[in-house]
Design a protein around this motif. Structure first.
Motif, PDB file in Angstrom:
ATOM      1  N   LYS A 240       3.940 -10.234  -1.659  1.00 45.90           N
ATOM      2  CA  LYS A 240       4.786  -8.697  -2.040  1.00 45.90           C
ATOM      3  C   LYS A 240       6.260  -9.199  -1.065  1.00 45.90           C
ATOM      4  CE  LYS A 240       1.838  -5.394  -3.189  1.00 45.90           C
ATOM      5  NZ  LYS A 240       1.078  -3.825  -2.410  1.00 45.90           N
TER       6      LYS A 240
ATOM      7  N   THR B 144      -5.345  -1.443   0.716  1.00 50.06           N
ATOM      8  CA  THR B 144      -4.064  -1.784   1.503  1.00 50.06           C
ATOM      9  C   THR B 144      -5.274  -2.256   2.673  1.00 50.06           C
ATOM     10  OG1 THR B 144      -3.618   0.152   2.889  1.00 50.06           O
ATOM     11  CG2 THR B 144      -2.774  -0.258   0.606  1.00 50.06           C
TER      12      THR B 144
ATOM     13  N   GLU C  15      -0.931  -8.472  -0.223  1.00 52.26           N
ATOM     14  CA  GLU C  15      -0.076  -8.005   0.591  1.00 52.26           C
ATOM     15  C   GLU C  15       1.043  -8.483   1.343  1.00 52.26           C
ATOM     16  OE1 GLU C  15      -1.558  -5.853   4.124  1.00 52.26           O
ATOM     17  OE2 GLU C  15      -2.599  -4.119   2.547  1.00 52.26           O
ATOM     18  N   THR C  16       0.954  -9.775   1.430  1.00 56.60           N
ATOM     19  CA  THR C  16       1.966 -10.892   2.185  1.00 56.60           C
ATOM     20  C   THR C  16       2.056 -11.311   0.654  1.00 56.60           C
ATOM     21  OG1 THR C  16       0.491 -11.465   4.426  1.00 56.60           O
ATOM     22  CG2 THR C  16       1.841 -13.214   3.141  1.00 56.60           C
TER      23      THR C  16
ATOM     24  N   ASN D  79      -6.887  -7.900   0.451  1.00 54.95           N
ATOM     25  CA  ASN D  79      -5.602  -6.626   0.947  1.00 54.95           C
ATOM     26  C   ASN D  79      -4.544  -7.649   1.073  1.00 54.95           C
ATOM     27  OD1 ASN D  79      -6.776  -5.042  -1.313  1.00 54.95           O
ATOM     28  ND2 ASN D  79      -7.596  -3.937   0.541  1.00 54.95           N
ATOM     29  N   GLN D  80      -4.765  -8.075   2.603  1.00 53.68           N
ATOM     30  CA  GLN D  80      -3.910  -8.860   3.821  1.00 53.68           C
ATOM     31  C   GLN D  80      -3.255 -10.260   2.328  1.00 53.68           C
ATOM     32  OE1 GLN D  80      -2.843  -8.536   7.593  1.00 53.68           O
ATOM     33  NE2 GLN D  80      -1.368  -9.010   6.362  1.00 53.68           N
TER      34      GLN D  80
ATOM     35  N   LYS E 298      -7.604  -3.908  10.703  1.00 52.95           N
ATOM     36  CA  LYS E 298      -6.099  -4.407   9.851  1.00 52.95           C
ATOM     37  C   LYS E 298      -6.511  -5.608  11.790  1.00 52.95           C
ATOM     38  CE  LYS E 298      -1.170  -4.583   8.768  1.00 52.95           C
ATOM     39  NZ  LYS E 298      -0.685  -4.148   8.471  1.00 52.95           N
TER      40      LYS E 298
ATOM     41  N   SER F 286      -3.527  -1.655   5.853  1.00 50.69           N
ATOM     42  CA  SER F 286      -3.584  -0.366   6.896  1.00 50.69           C
ATOM     43  C   SER F 286      -4.376   0.696   7.897  1.00 50.69           C
ATOM     44  CB  SER F 286      -2.331   0.670   5.948  1.00 50.69           C
ATOM     45  OG  SER F 286      -1.980   1.673   6.736  1.00 50.69           O
TER      46      SER F 286
END
Length: 450
Positions: free
Chosen positions: A114, A167, A111-112, A107-108, A27, A169
């Motif tokens: 959201k 994710t 996630e952003t 995935n980044q 990450k 993560s």
């Protein structure tokens, strides 16, 4: 914008150089600026230097080309070993890390999104999410076709899959679930992408890219996936949906066979560009005589795809990306998927109509439409046409894996080097490549059996 590209660079460095304790658990450093806006997300997808590159280990192992003894000796082990299907062949690590790098970017972005209000710019929000889902699903497809067993509905629930990362993560555990879970994830992502991406005609180069793809590509991804799964009704329906969105074909009579690369980049058939470096097959490889001899007089592909070396050998020049292999989606493949599925469902007329529609754009004025008296005959014609139409696109390896299950299409591959014959029988365990050793040094997951 500069901060966003610092993120891209960091993602690339971590994935490619493996500069982390757990190879997949990567990450961006929290000290770096993390994307927060739609502009940041689009900038991540715009990174053409990283995202449109696909793995080519399947092409390296396929039978569309061969290497001379001298050229084989020039290769690094990661290209040498898969070429002869060495049992313990170590695949180039970038064919594993590259797709996961793109999955991490996707995935980044997801996630952003959201944390961004969709209502403020619904159209752009949907396009970005659809592009990210498409990017993720395509790269799971590549990984599954290299490092997962050939799909079999009877065993996919127990066959080893590839790690699914949803994710960015560092706390997400890296595990190999089952193969069915991987295909389910691909289908879910492709399906959602199809609802979010726009329709656009005619397609501009941007619409053919990772940055801003269109609905037709998501349907094409579903068609390709369901074809491999043997679900010919769903594959047909999605190929049909893709072609109804965009179904243009080139007339090869308009191309110049004397050009070094006769087929233009972003040509009218391309709906999504991905390329691979193709070092072994494209730079050092010679076209397999078996492939070259499939083209009849009047078939313009013979002069457009292959360069005469003047010594009885031929090199491939029919790529859509000068100096690289085209691994993306184009309408010719989708016509062939729809034709194959129609034949497998017993609809000979529809199958032959699609086949002849494609072929009449590949021949000179002497073309006579092919005729099939039954579904089996139509299917054989279409499978042969896939070999003629789609060489050096990393689809041959995919076809060998799936067609080996059918006696009428199963094939023993053979190569001769330094006087020694190497063979790969149908359904051999080596059709599933080994996970690179460098990965297993960092991640505690099981290796594929040998």
């Amino acid at each position: 914008m500069r901060s966003t590209y610092k993120i891209i660079f960091l993602l690339a460095a971590v994935c490619i150089l493996s500069a982390c304790k757990k190879f997949l658990d990567v990450k961006p450093d929290k000290k770096q600026v993390i994307p927060v806006s739609l502009e940041d997300c689009q900038a991540l997808l715009n990174n053409v230097d990283i995202l449109p590159i696909g793995p080519i280990s399947g092409e390296t192992s396929s039978d569309d080309y061969y290497l001379t003894d001298a050229n084989w000796n020039l290769l690094i082990p990661q290209n040498k070993e898969p070429y002869i299907w060495q049992s313990n062949a170590n695949v180039n690590i970038t064919d594993w890390s590259g797709p996961y790098q793109k999955i991490l970017v996707a995935n980044q972005v997801l996630e952003t999104l959201k944390d961004i209000n969709r209502a403020a710019n619904q159209q752009q929000w949907d396009k970005i999410k659809g592009a990210a889902l498409l990017l993720r699903s395509i790269n799971y497809f590549y990984l599954a076709e290299l490092f997962g067993k050939p799909y079999d509905a009877n065993t996919a629930g127990s066959d080893l899959g590839i790690p699914i990362r949803l994710t960015s993560s560092i706390d997400e555990e890296t595990v190999r679930g089952n193969l069915q879970q991987v295909y389910d994830r691909m289908i879910q992502d492709f399906t959602e992408a199809a609802t979010l991406l726009p329709s656009e005609q005619p397609l501009t180069p941007l619409a053919k890219s990772v940055a801003s793809p269109v609905k037709a590509t998501a349907y094409a991804g579903l068609a390709r996936t369901f074809l491999i799964m043997g679900d010919y009704t769903k594959a047909y329906n999605n190929a049909d949906a893709s072609l109804k969105q965009y179904g243009a074909l080139m007339d090869y009579k308009t191309l110049d066979p004397t050009a070094y690369y006769p087929i233009p980049r972003f040509n009218t058939e391309v709906i999504y560009e991905i390329n691979g470096n193709g070092l072994a097959p494209l730079i050092y490889g010679l076209v397999a005589p078996e492939l070259y001899n499939l083209y009849s007089p009047g078939d313009l592909r013979k002069g457009l795809y292959f360069r005469d070396n003047g010594n009885g050998t031929f090199s491939f020049k029919g790529t859509y990306v000068p100096g690289a292999l085209f691994l993306g989606f184009a309408t010719d493949e989708i016509y062939l998927i729809r034709a194959e599925c129609a034949a497998r469902r017993g609809n000979v007329a529809v199958a032959m109509d699609d086949l002849n529609t494609l072929r009449q754009n590949r021949w000179d004025n002497t073309y006579t439409p092919l005729v099939a008296s039954n579904a089996d005959e139509a299917l054989k014609l279409i499978i042969n046409e896939r070999r003629r139409e789609l060489p050096f696109r990393s689809l041959r390896w995919v076809d060998l894996r799936r067609l080996n299950k059918e006696n009428s299409f199963a094939k023993i591959l053979q190569r001769t080097l330094n006087g020694q014959v190497y063979s790969l029988p149908p359904n051999d365990i080596r059709y599933t490549l080994l996970i690179p050793r460098e990965v297993l040094e960092r991640v505690n997951i099981p290796q594929n059996p040998r």
